[in-house]
Design an enzyme around this catalytic site. Sequence first.
Site, PDB file in Angstrom:
ATOM      1  N   GLU A 116      46.176  31.211 107.293  1.00 34.50           N
ATOM      2  CA  GLU A 116      45.809  32.582 106.915  1.00 34.50           C
ATOM      3  C   GLU A 116      46.910  33.259 106.096  1.00 34.50           C
ATOM      4  O   GLU A 116      46.853  34.471 105.866  1.00 34.50           O
ATOM      5  CB  GLU A 116      45.530  33.437 108.176  1.00 34.50           C
ATOM      6  CG  GLU A 116      44.526  32.872 109.156  1.00 34.50           C
ATOM      7  CD  GLU A 116      43.083  32.879 108.662  1.00 34.50           C
ATOM      8  OE1 GLU A 116      42.849  33.230 107.489  1.00 34.50           O
ATOM      9  OE2 GLU A 116      42.201  32.508 109.454  1.00 34.50           O
ATOM     10  N   HIS A 139      47.519  38.545 113.530  1.00 35.75           N
ATOM     11  CA  HIS A 139      46.118  38.171 113.737  1.00 35.75           C
ATOM     12  C   HIS A 139      46.000  37.483 115.087  1.00 35.75           C
ATOM     13  O   HIS A 139      46.811  36.611 115.415  1.00 35.75           O
ATOM     14  CB  HIS A 139      45.658  37.226 112.615  1.00 35.75           C
ATOM     15  CG  HIS A 139      44.386  36.508 112.926  1.00 35.75           C
ATOM     16  ND1 HIS A 139      43.186  37.159 113.127  1.00 35.75           N
ATOM     17  CD2 HIS A 139      44.118  35.174 113.101  1.00 35.75           C
ATOM     18  CE1 HIS A 139      42.243  36.268 113.402  1.00 35.75           C
ATOM     19  NE2 HIS A 139      42.785  35.066 113.398  1.00 35.75           N
ATOM     20  N   HIS A 141      42.953  36.821 118.740  1.00 36.09           N
ATOM     21  CA  HIS A 141      41.555  36.717 119.164  1.00 36.09           C
ATOM     22  C   HIS A 141      41.342  37.473 120.490  1.00 36.09           C
ATOM     23  O   HIS A 141      41.188  36.831 121.544  1.00 36.09           O
ATOM     24  CB  HIS A 141      41.174  35.243 119.331  1.00 36.09           C
ATOM     25  CG  HIS A 141      41.389  34.375 118.119  1.00 36.09           C
ATOM     26  ND1 HIS A 141      41.424  33.002 118.164  1.00 36.09           N
ATOM     27  CD2 HIS A 141      41.561  34.701 116.809  1.00 36.09           C
ATOM     28  CE1 HIS A 141      41.616  32.514 116.933  1.00 36.09           C
ATOM     29  NE2 HIS A 141      41.708  33.541 116.096  1.00 36.09           N
ATOM     30  N   GLU A 169      43.949  57.828 124.318  1.00 36.21           N
ATOM     31  CA  GLU A 169      44.982  57.288 123.430  1.00 36.21           C
ATOM     32  C   GLU A 169      44.442  56.738 122.094  1.00 36.21           C
ATOM     33  O   GLU A 169      45.156  56.714 121.094  1.00 36.21           O
ATOM     34  CB  GLU A 169      45.670  56.164 124.201  1.00 36.21           C
ATOM     35  CG  GLU A 169      47.024  55.774 123.703  1.00 36.21           C
ATOM     36  CD  GLU A 169      47.491  54.477 124.362  1.00 36.21           C
ATOM     37  OE1 GLU A 169      46.777  53.931 125.214  1.00 36.21           O
ATOM     38  OE2 GLU A 169      48.569  54.013 123.982  1.00 36.21           O
ATOM     39  N   HIS A 210      35.356  36.550 115.767  1.00 35.30           N
ATOM     40  CA  HIS A 210      36.591  35.806 115.509  1.00 35.30           C
ATOM     41  C   HIS A 210      37.819  36.528 116.075  1.00 35.30           C
ATOM     42  O   HIS A 210      38.504  35.988 116.934  1.00 35.30           O
ATOM     43  CB  HIS A 210      36.753  35.561 113.992  1.00 35.30           C
ATOM     44  CG  HIS A 210      37.959  34.755 113.637  1.00 35.30           C
ATOM     45  ND1 HIS A 210      38.030  33.942 112.539  1.00 35.30           N
ATOM     46  CD2 HIS A 210      39.183  34.649 114.220  1.00 35.30           C
ATOM     47  CE1 HIS A 210      39.213  33.346 112.483  1.00 35.30           C
ATOM     48  NE2 HIS A 210      39.936  33.772 113.497  1.00 35.30           N
TER      49      HIS A 210
END
Length: 273
Positions: A116, A139, A141, A169, A210
């Site tokens: 990525e 990144h 999951h 929050e 994803h």
Amino acid sequence: MNRFVDSLYVREVAKITDKLYQHGWDERNGGNVSYRLTKEEVKPYEDTCEVLRRIPIACSEEQLVGTYFLVTGTGRYFRNIIDFPERDLGLVRIAENGKYVDLMWGFNDGGRPTSEFPTHLMGHQTRLKQNKAQRVIMHCHPTHLIAMTFTQPLDEKTFTKTLWKMQTESLVVFPEGIGIIPWMVPGTIAIGQATAQKLEQFSSVIWPQHGIFASGSSIDEAFGLIETIEKAAQIWTTVQTQGGNIKQTITDRELNDLARAFGVTPHPGYLEV
Ligand code: 13P
Ligand code: ZN
């Protein structure tokens, strides 16, 4: 690169990737992190300035030429990085034409930056235009957030407001909301472009079914953004398992009061005035 393995930067990434794994948001080789370092930060560790390897990258990021990134390797397990940082992390510098990176440290078994990385570089470039302090793309999951992308409409306003109303929050941490792209094949230039376009407006982007792509000016900021979003998604999930029969919530008027009190600007048009 002398003693770089002991640097604060390697320790920060090793620690956060371990935390991300502990949360269950980075199974197997899931997830990736890139951390922009300045020349001044790298300088104390440069002994010979030797380039270990030149690695081709799938994009051409000419504006980032000369920039250093500490990045996780493709296929590497977040649970291992803390024990094998010199193998699973690399310090790279974007080379002359932006089509290669020069490996300065790490990836000592022949590894390469995350698949990525083109999306990270496009993301850094986009966020740097909004905020000169931008340094981190993360990144991962997150379980509850991914689950919500199966059951909730993938509409940015609706999704954002649901998460804003799950805890006080949320609005303070992501007042601009969360971007959402359609499901796309990961590791491609196309997902990088779609994500970068969303990062013009949002500091985080949901990849349906994803994960999440988040940005920040520090490791703490990017991680804090993800954990706040995931916490809201976890509360939403808990509310549903309690029957989903909401008796009271935070109203739009209260969210506007909150924004004023904390000096944040909610995404225009998302709240009723
Ligand atoms: P990498 O192992 O190439 O970093 O890929 C992991 C991932 O989460 C892809 O989206
Ligand atoms: Zn992923």
